[in-house]
Design a protein around this motif. Sequence first.
Motif, PDB file in Angstrom:
ATOM      1  N   VAL A  39      54.138  21.464  43.025  1.00 54.00           N
ATOM      2  CA  VAL A  39      53.242  20.441  43.760  1.00 54.00           C
ATOM      3  C   VAL A  39      52.035  20.648  44.076  1.00 54.00           C
ATOM      4  N   ASN A  40      51.690  21.955  44.421  1.00 50.63           N
ATOM      5  CA  ASN A  40      50.407  22.490  44.831  1.00 50.63           C
ATOM      6  C   ASN A  40      49.284  22.823  43.962  1.00 50.63           C
ATOM      7  N   ASN A  41      49.071  21.523  43.522  1.00 51.87           N
ATOM      8  CA  ASN A  41      47.768  21.629  42.405  1.00 51.87           C
ATOM      9  C   ASN A  41      46.810  20.524  42.876  1.00 51.87           C
ATOM     10  N   PRO A  42      45.575  20.740  42.070  1.00 49.19           N
ATOM     11  CA  PRO A  42      44.504  19.637  42.298  1.00 49.19           C
ATOM     12  C   PRO A  42      44.778  18.284  42.053  1.00 49.19           C
ATOM     13  N   GLN A  43      45.394  18.065  41.129  1.00 51.04           N
ATOM     14  CA  GLN A  43      45.805  16.872  40.286  1.00 51.04           C
ATOM     15  C   GLN A  43      46.771  15.751  41.389  1.00 51.04           C
ATOM     16  N   ALA A  44      47.836  16.649  41.774  1.00 51.39           N
ATOM     17  CA  ALA A  44      48.587  16.172  42.801  1.00 51.39           C
ATOM     18  C   ALA A  44      47.859  15.843  44.080  1.00 51.39           C
ATOM     19  N   ALA A  45      46.965  16.613  44.581  1.00 53.19           N
ATOM     20  CA  ALA A  45      46.195  16.200  45.809  1.00 53.19           C
ATOM     21  C   ALA A  45      45.363  14.973  45.412  1.00 53.19           C
ATOM     22  N   LYS A  46      44.807  15.122  44.200  1.00 53.15           N
ATOM     23  CA  LYS A  46      43.887  13.921  43.653  1.00 53.15           C
ATOM     24  C   LYS A  46      44.746  12.384  43.824  1.00 53.15           C
ATOM     25  N   ALA A  47      45.883  12.523  43.498  1.00 52.08           N
ATOM     26  CA  ALA A  47      46.823  11.507  43.204  1.00 52.08           C
ATOM     27  C   ALA A  47      47.119  10.963  44.747  1.00 52.08           C
ATOM     28  N   LEU A  48      47.195  11.774  45.653  1.00 48.68           N
ATOM     29  CA  LEU A  48      47.612  11.453  46.998  1.00 48.68           C
ATOM     30  C   LEU A  48      46.535  10.886  47.648  1.00 48.68           C
ATOM     31  N   ASN A  49      45.248  11.103  47.508  1.00 44.94           N
ATOM     32  CA  ASN A  49      43.769  10.950  48.083  1.00 44.94           C
ATOM     33  C   ASN A  49      43.299   9.718  47.481  1.00 44.94           C
ATOM     34  N   THR A  50      43.741   9.600  46.112  1.00 47.23           N
ATOM     35  CA  THR A  50      43.621   7.933  45.587  1.00 47.23           C
ATOM     36  C   THR A  50      44.362   6.966  46.126  1.00 47.23           C
ATOM     37  N   VAL A  70      49.202  11.845  54.294  1.00 52.43           N
ATOM     38  CA  VAL A  70      47.970  11.450  53.542  1.00 52.43           C
ATOM     39  C   VAL A  70      47.964   9.703  53.685  1.00 52.43           C
ATOM     40  N   LEU A  71      48.606   9.092  53.405  1.00 49.51           N
ATOM     41  CA  LEU A  71      48.577   7.687  53.394  1.00 49.51           C
ATOM     42  C   LEU A  71      47.891   7.076  54.788  1.00 49.51           C
ATOM     43  N   SER A  72      48.359   7.675  56.048  1.00 49.19           N
ATOM     44  CA  SER A  72      48.110   7.496  57.144  1.00 49.19           C
ATOM     45  C   SER A  72      47.085   8.219  58.013  1.00 49.19           C
ATOM     46  N   GLY A  73      46.568   8.882  57.081  1.00 50.17           N
ATOM     47  CA  GLY A  73      45.226   9.650  57.660  1.00 50.17           C
ATOM     48  C   GLY A  73      45.463  10.919  58.316  1.00 50.17           C
ATOM     49  N   ARG A  74      46.784  11.493  58.137  1.00 52.75           N
ATOM     50  CA  ARG A  74      47.027  12.489  58.953  1.00 52.75           C
ATOM     51  C   ARG A  74      46.532  14.025  58.515  1.00 52.75           C
ATOM     52  N   ALA A  75      46.395  13.880  57.100  1.00 51.09           N
ATOM     53  CA  ALA A  75      46.252  14.835  56.354  1.00 51.09           C
ATOM     54  C   ALA A  75      45.562  14.539  54.922  1.00 51.09           C
ATOM     55  N   THR A  76      44.852  15.744  54.449  1.00 53.96           N
ATOM     56  CA  THR A  76      44.283  15.267  53.046  1.00 53.96           C
ATOM     57  C   THR A  76      45.420  15.589  51.938  1.00 53.96           C
ATOM     58  N   GLY A  77      44.818  15.206  50.787  1.00 53.73           N
ATOM     59  CA  GLY A  77      45.936  15.446  49.887  1.00 53.73           C
ATOM     60  C   GLY A  77      45.830  16.922  49.449  1.00 53.73           C
ATOM     61  N   GLU A  78      44.840  17.722  49.777  1.00 52.64           N
ATOM     62  CA  GLU A  78      44.988  19.239  49.686  1.00 52.64           C
ATOM     63  C   GLU A  78      46.057  19.989  50.371  1.00 52.64           C
ATOM     64  N   LYS A  79      45.884  19.529  51.839  1.00 52.45           N
ATOM     65  CA  LYS A  79      46.508  19.974  52.920  1.00 52.45           C
ATOM     66  C   LYS A  79      48.090  19.722  52.727  1.00 52.45           C
ATOM     67  N   ALA A  80      48.110  18.391  51.956  1.00 50.18           N
ATOM     68  CA  ALA A  80      49.692  17.903  52.279  1.00 50.18           C
ATOM     69  C   ALA A  80      50.403  18.755  50.909  1.00 50.18           C
ATOM     70  N   ALA A 140      49.716  21.662  49.780  1.00 49.77           N
ATOM     71  CA  ALA A 140      50.036  23.301  50.227  1.00 49.77           C
ATOM     72  C   ALA A 140      51.205  23.278  51.315  1.00 49.77           C
ATOM     73  N   ASP A 141      50.994  22.400  52.259  1.00 49.29           N
ATOM     74  CA  ASP A 141      52.194  22.398  53.169  1.00 49.29           C
ATOM     75  C   ASP A 141      53.423  22.220  52.617  1.00 49.29           C
ATOM     76  N   LEU A 142      53.449  21.004  51.499  1.00 50.96           N
ATOM     77  CA  LEU A 142      54.651  20.660  50.996  1.00 50.96           C
ATOM     78  C   LEU A 142      55.044  21.874  50.118  1.00 50.96           C
ATOM     79  N   GLU A 143      54.332  22.556  49.452  1.00 52.63           N
ATOM     80  CA  GLU A 143      54.788  23.533  48.628  1.00 52.63           C
ATOM     81  C   GLU A 143      55.350  24.886  49.880  1.00 52.63           C
ATOM     82  N   ALA A 144      54.960  24.971  50.902  1.00 55.45           N
ATOM     83  CA  ALA A 144      55.383  25.858  51.747  1.00 55.45           C
ATOM     84  C   ALA A 144      56.920  25.498  52.278  1.00 55.45           C
ATOM     85  N   LYS A 145      56.867  24.186  52.647  1.00 56.62           N
ATOM     86  CA  LYS A 145      58.233  23.659  53.073  1.00 56.62           C
ATOM     87  C   LYS A 145      59.269  23.762  51.931  1.00 56.62           C
TER      88      LYS A 145
END
Length: 422
Positions: free
Chosen positions: A217-228, A395-405, A407-412
Amino acid sequence: MKKHTLGLIATLVAGALNTAHADTLKMECASTSTGKSYCDYIKARFEKETPHKLEFVQLPPASDEKLGLFQQIFAAKDSKAVDVFQADTVWLGVLDKHLLDLTDHVKDLQPQFFQSAWNNDVVNGKVKAIPAFLDAGAMYYRKDLLEKYGEQPPKTWEELARIAAKIQKGEREAGKKNFWGFVFQGKAYEGMTCDALEWIASYNGGTFVDKDGKITVNNPQAAKALNTAASWIGTISPKGVLGYMEEESRAVFQNGDAAFMRNWPYAYVLAQDPTSPVKDKVGVIPVPKGGEDGQHAATLGGWQWAVSAYSESPEAAVQLIRILTDAESQKMQFKTVGVAPSRLDVYEDPEVIASAPYLAEFKEVFATAVPRPAVETKSQFPKVSKAVFNAAYDVLSGRATGEKAVADLEAKLKRIKGREWK
């Protein structure tokens, strides 16, 4: 007289043998009137085509309660409770060791089913269930409004956002102040996992965990999707969408207050109800791609017929499974219960086409369906899903960016997995 006596003896012996080998199976049956009607059809066929008998058992309608009951039954290796039952798409990894291996009994059926649905039911190379009926995410749109504003159905998320904004602006200027461009399931629950999978997979960002169990999950395309997706909140989607599940989304769309809606196939029939404000105004397309180089990716849902590994009558159960999943049974299930068939040939049936032409619109949706990584993550999938929907919600609620989300999800997910999925 002698011939007559020998014939009578032979008949009695054959009858005794049939009785000796006749089993009584217990099959799950829904408590609804339509469910009972379908079960009665299956019972009549099963008892006519085999020497066996069929009884029905009722299970809790709520998916989580039903899974909990199965886990209790199987932990006790109870052979009396149920033989044949329906399992949710995401249960097969959890229940794997408690399900009868059907591989050698049903491998000839594979070409008849949607490939993604069949593959979902294969665990560690073994067929553990057969698709009973399908569900997959779909994009609904207002045909009349796209025509009014001179637009074609969107193929990408970028096109959808542009068209949704255009229609929203025009409808509000025309006096519909509460009109929105797009509604979906934004609450932190399993439905959000389904939506997030569609967004990320559509941008070629993977499925959180790949077929080999690797966390991806920790990849630029996944982050872009959530930011979108986050960019829609407060622009083309109401902030209240963060509390929407399926029915809240449908209520807004069916009331005529949205141009687009992501939902499941059940919503189409309800939108066509005679009392619906949008009757005959609704079209269906596959979930959009993430840009021109993306892909259509609808989250796979639905239920599967499975056999308890503790059944005392596995051969009879396999006979029942084959009846339950043949074309005639799926056609009858559609006619009585209204669920979408999982067999390809039923979509070509003239009677089905005539009674439900809208099914043709869903065939393409089902063909691109993507399963959640439940088989790969096994009994830990509920924890995986919770981690996913909470990350997407942040990400949707503005608490995190897609990139941070991501990365944190990968760790979890790595903590949940430990050394291996189990």
